[in-house]
Design an enzyme around this catalytic site. Structure first.
Site, PDB file in Angstrom:
ATOM      1  N   HIS A   1      10.211  -3.871   3.723  1.00  0.00           N
ATOM      2  CA  HIS A   1      10.665  -2.491   3.571  1.00  0.00           C
ATOM      3  C   HIS A   1      11.041  -1.898   4.915  1.00  0.00           C
ATOM      4  CE1 HIS A   1       6.293  -1.910   4.200  1.00  0.00           C
ATOM      5  NE2 HIS A   1       6.399  -0.599   4.254  1.00  0.00           N
TER       6      HIS A   1
ATOM      7  N   HIS B   1       0.821  -1.228   0.000  1.00  0.00           N
ATOM      8  CA  HIS B   1       0.000   0.000   0.000  1.00  0.00           C
ATOM      9  C   HIS B   1       0.858   1.283   0.000  1.00  0.00           C
ATOM     10  CE1 HIS B   1       0.023  -0.521   4.672  1.00  0.00           C
ATOM     11  NE2 HIS B   1       1.031   0.251   4.298  1.00  0.00           N
TER      12      HIS B   1
ATOM     13  N   HIS C   1      -1.330   4.456  10.097  1.00  0.00           N
ATOM     14  CA  HIS C   1       0.023   5.027  10.178  1.00  0.00           C
ATOM     15  C   HIS C   1       0.042   6.346  10.946  1.00  0.00           C
ATOM     16  CE1 HIS C   1       0.083   2.371   6.656  1.00  0.00           C
ATOM     17  NE2 HIS C   1       1.396   2.326   6.739  1.00  0.00           N
TER      18      HIS C   1
ATOM     19  N   GLU D   1       4.461  -5.121   8.491  1.00  0.00           N
ATOM     20  CA  GLU D   1       3.079  -5.026   7.973  1.00  0.00           C
ATOM     21  C   GLU D   1       2.613  -6.345   7.348  1.00  0.00           C
ATOM     22  OE1 GLU D   1       3.029  -0.259   6.804  1.00  0.00           O
ATOM     23  OE2 GLU D   1       3.259  -1.736   5.230  1.00  0.00           O
TER      24      GLU D   1
HETATM   25  C1  DHB Z   1       6.174   3.417   1.973  1.00  0.00           C
HETATM   26  C2  DHB Z   1       5.614   2.173   2.260  1.00  0.00           C
HETATM   27  C3  DHB Z   1       4.606   2.042   3.228  1.00  0.00           C
HETATM   28  O1  DHB Z   1       4.041   0.858   3.593  1.00  0.00           O
HETATM   29  C4  DHB Z   1       4.126   3.162   3.886  1.00  0.00           C
HETATM   30  O2  DHB Z   1       3.108   3.003   4.755  1.00  0.00           O
HETATM   31  C5  DHB Z   1       4.686   4.404   3.629  1.00  0.00           C
HETATM   32  C6  DHB Z   1       5.707   4.535   2.660  1.00  0.00           C
HETATM   33  C7  DHB Z   1       7.227   3.591   0.926  1.00  0.00           C
HETATM   34  O3  DHB Z   1       7.857   2.613   0.493  1.00  0.00           O
HETATM   35  O4  DHB Z   1       7.432   4.726   0.486  1.00  0.00           O
HETATM   36 FE    FE Z   2       2.667   1.101   5.350  1.00  0.00          FE
END
Ligand code: DHB
Ligand code: FE
Length: 279
Positions: free
Chosen positions: A192, A12, A59, A239
């Site tokens: 990530h 997302h 978030h 996540e």
């Molecule tokens: C990014 C990924 C995320 O899951 C998020 O909530 C905010 C930013 C990203 O990779 O930029």
């Molecule tokens: Fe996220």
């Protein structure tokens, strides 16, 4: 009895909202990501779910560090998307189903889960963007039941706990007397890390093994502690708990109809899975 028809799990990343607004879906950077959704949209058009349970992590839009529920379930007539500061356009509100939501909440409390019940709830990019990817005309035909899992502030619920939550949500849905077709959606991940020394960290072998486990051995990730999952998938990669809860909310037997894995979009290894529940 309501029937669980399948599950969709997707990343997302907020930048998706900017790409939709600027109609960049066919640009080389975005095309492999957006094209991944075409078979899922075709399946949705055939199956026509009525309700979607959306496992997602807020978030900082609806819950902030002062009050952080481990689990929260929406019971609102509609869910508004609001500006989170990413500069992405706000998407149309999503329709809720308060009666069905309350049934889920009552059933969860009966099973000794104690979610916060939310009769008002703003939803962030973790809900709005997956819905815009699945129904791109932004006329979302499903009523949503948001299920929020804390990934922001320690202590986080364990993978084992999220798996049990998914099972309990499935039982709640199956005990609802309506005849709705229910889709499970899980949003977030995959690997990530947005900050700290490992910013930009991506772990493709782990992501692919995790995706494989969801069809072949769904409880596989429950062997790992939260710290181990952060080590393997990055601080925000945790996540993936949403994917795990979603899988747990499906029947034991599923057919994997589609997957896509593309990296990176922004800082994230983006994944997509469509799992159909056995009839
Ligand atoms: C990014 C990924 C995320 O899951 C998020 O909530 C905010 C930013 C990203 O990779 O930029
Ligand atoms: Fe996220």
């Amino acid at each position: 009895m309501a029937r669980i028809v399948g599950g969709v799990t997707t990343s997302h990343v907020p930048a998706i909202g900017g790409a939709i607004a600027r109609r960049l879906q066919s640009e080389p950077y975005w095309k492999p990501f957006f094209d991944g959704f075409i078979p899922v949209r075709q399946w949705l058009a055939e199956v026509k779910p009525d309700v979607a349970v959306v496992f997602y992590n807020d978030h900082g839009l609806n819950f902030f560090l002062d009050k952080m529920p481990t689990f929260a379930v929406g019971a609102a007539p509609e869910y508004r998307n609001a500006d989170e500061g990413w500069g992405i356009p706000t998407l149309a509100p999503l329709k809720g189903d308060p009666a069905f939501s309350w049934h889920v909440i009552e059933s969860l409390v009966d099973e000794e889960f104690d979610p916060v019940s939310c009769q008002e709830m703003l939803v962030d990019h973790a809900v709005s963007l997956p819905m815009a990817l699945l129904w791109p005309d932004q006329a979302c035909p499903v009523r949503v039941i948001p299920v929020c899992i804390n990934t922001v502030q320690a202590p986080l619920p364990s993978a084992r706990r999220c798996y049990k939550l998914g099972r309990a949500v499935a039982r709640a849905v199956q005990s609802w007397p309506g005849d709705e077709k229910v889709l499970m959606i899980g949003t977030g991940g995959l690997s990530h890390q947005l900050d700290g020394e490992r910013a930009g960290f991506i772990n493709k072998p782990f992501d692919l093994e995790f995706m494989r486990s969801l069809t072949e051995n769904p409880a596989w990730a429950t062997q790992f502690s939260t710290h181990e999952l952060v080590e393997k998938a990055g601080t925000q990669g945790i996540e993936l708990l949403m994917w795990l809860a979603t899988r747990a909310a499906l029947p034991a037997s599923v057919t994997q109809l589609h997957t896509n894995y593309h990296l990176p979009i922004s800082n994230t290894a983006t994944g997509l899975m469509l799992l159909q529940a056995a009839a």
